[in-house]
Design an enzyme around this catalytic site. Structure first.
Site, mmCIF file in Angstrom:
data_model
loop_
_atom_site.group_PDB
_atom_site.id
_atom_site.type_symbol
_atom_site.label_atom_id
_atom_site.label_comp_id
_atom_site.label_asym_id
_atom_site.label_seq_id
_atom_site.Cartn_x
_atom_site.Cartn_y
_atom_site.Cartn_z
ATOM 1 N N THR A 191 57.285 53.532 47.882
ATOM 2 C CA THR A 191 57.602 54.201 48.953
ATOM 3 C C THR A 191 58.551 55.048 48.899
ATOM 4 O OG1 THR A 191 59.122 52.647 49.798
ATOM 5 C CG2 THR A 191 56.754 52.020 50.272
ATOM 6 N N MET A 232 57.878 58.344 53.332
ATOM 7 C CA MET A 232 57.085 57.754 54.351
ATOM 8 C C MET A 232 56.848 56.404 54.012
ATOM 9 S SD MET A 232 56.371 60.398 56.640
ATOM 10 C CE MET A 232 58.090 60.639 56.469
ATOM 11 N N HIS A 233 57.756 55.683 54.052
ATOM 12 C CA HIS A 233 57.769 54.330 53.468
ATOM 13 C C HIS A 233 56.315 53.617 54.078
ATOM 14 C CE1 HIS A 233 61.616 54.240 51.706
ATOM 15 N NE2 HIS A 233 62.159 54.877 52.937
ATOM 16 N N ASP A 234 56.077 53.461 55.453
ATOM 17 C CA ASP A 234 55.266 52.645 56.089
ATOM 18 C C ASP A 234 53.958 53.252 56.016
ATOM 19 O OD1 ASP A 234 57.102 50.912 56.954
ATOM 20 O OD2 ASP A 234 57.479 51.990 58.975
#
Length: 304
Positions: A191, A232-234
């Protein structure tokens, strides 16, 4: 055939992008959303999720979940997402409300009704999932797999070793990782590579109404900057569902540290098999960044 998924989330600015992708990616069939305390309180994450569903006119049932971790006092990430969790955009008023049952029961009932096993996607702390697995073990056969955004094989982002979603409820994460269900872990190893560039971010206001909304939210997002790029981790958890070819995975034994004074919340990822324990998690270790960025542009263009 579209892949049926349930999404457990704690919106959160990058959650908003992941929710957009879950709704608009043609390969996915988002059937249920649940909220959990994480980035902000569960009351705020529920309000934010309902605002997003109304914004996209998405008729997806939503249930409010756990307000506190299994054992510990709550922690949040308001310093990253703002006090409301989605600062920066004025959503219109609506009269949507969550389901009248808690997330635990909503997930259980939906799983038991489903004609085939369902993929669960968790992009917040794992409290709701741990409660489901511990209180409703009869649901396990109805879970195809669990895809999470959380953890790290290396450094953390809220302590030197721990990633926020795991550190927010280590006992829940430990319960989930011991459960025996199939798990794909998209942690900080990938991520932190999932960056939207300044050039792309600058095009969002002209893209569509979703682009305008996200651009406004991004101006308040503190996981990077509009000038250097935003992580944009999620979104990685959703991307893996649609484009697993973009990710390099390795089966590993993963445990969660719950006791250490300095290491609590750490995901101990045994990449080299030093512990001699069987793998219980498919760990994402690398990402095709260009391919990811191209996919994001394609799916957000559909989010009108």
């Amino acid at each position: 055939m579209r892949l049926p998924i349930f999404l457990d989330t704690d919106p959160g600015i990058d959650d908003a992008v992941a929710i957009a992708a879950a709704i608009f990616a043609p390969e996915l069939d988002l059937q249920l959303m649940t909220t959990v305390a994480g980035n902000v309180s569960v009351e705020k994450t529920t309000r934010n999720a309902l605002q997003l569903l109304h914004f996209w006119n998405a008729e997806i049932p939503l249930a409010q979940g756990a307000a506190v971790p299994l054992v510990r006092a709550p922690r949040d990430a308001a310093s990253v997402h703002g006090e409301s969790g989605m600062a920066g955009y004025d959503f219109v008023e609506h009269n949507r409300k969550p389901l009248g049952i808690p997330a635990l029961l909503a997930i259980r009932d939906a799983l038991m009704r489903a004609p085939e096993p369902v993929t669960l996607v968790a992009i917040g702390p794992l409290t709701n999932i741990a409660l489901l697995l511990s209180q409703c073990p009869e649901c396990k056969p109805y879970i195809r797999r669990l895809v999470i955004m959380g953890g790290s094989a290396g450094r953390g982002n809220c302590t030197p070793n721990a990633e926020f979603n795991i550190a927010a409820d280590p006992e829940a994460a430990a319960c989930v990782f011991r459960s025996g269900i199939e798990i794909v872990m998209c942690g900080l190893d990938v991520t932190n590579q999932a960056i939207l560039t300044p050039d792309y971010l600058s095009t969002l206001p002209q893209l569509n109404r979703t682009g305008k909304m996200l651009h406004a939210l991004f101006s308040h997002y503190r996981s990077g900057s509009m000038q250097s790029g935003l992580r944009m981790h999620d979104l990685c958890a959703i991307a893996w569902l649609v484009r697993p070819d973009l990710f390099t995975l390795k089966p590993c034994f993963v445990a969660v540290e719950t006791q250490g004074e300095f290491t609590s919340g750490t995901t101990v990822v045994d990449i080299d098999g030093c512990l001699g324990k069987p793998a219980n998690v498919q760990v994402a270790l690398d990402l095709d960044v260009k391919g990811f960025q191209q996919w994001v542009a394609e799916v957000l263009a559909l989010a009108s």
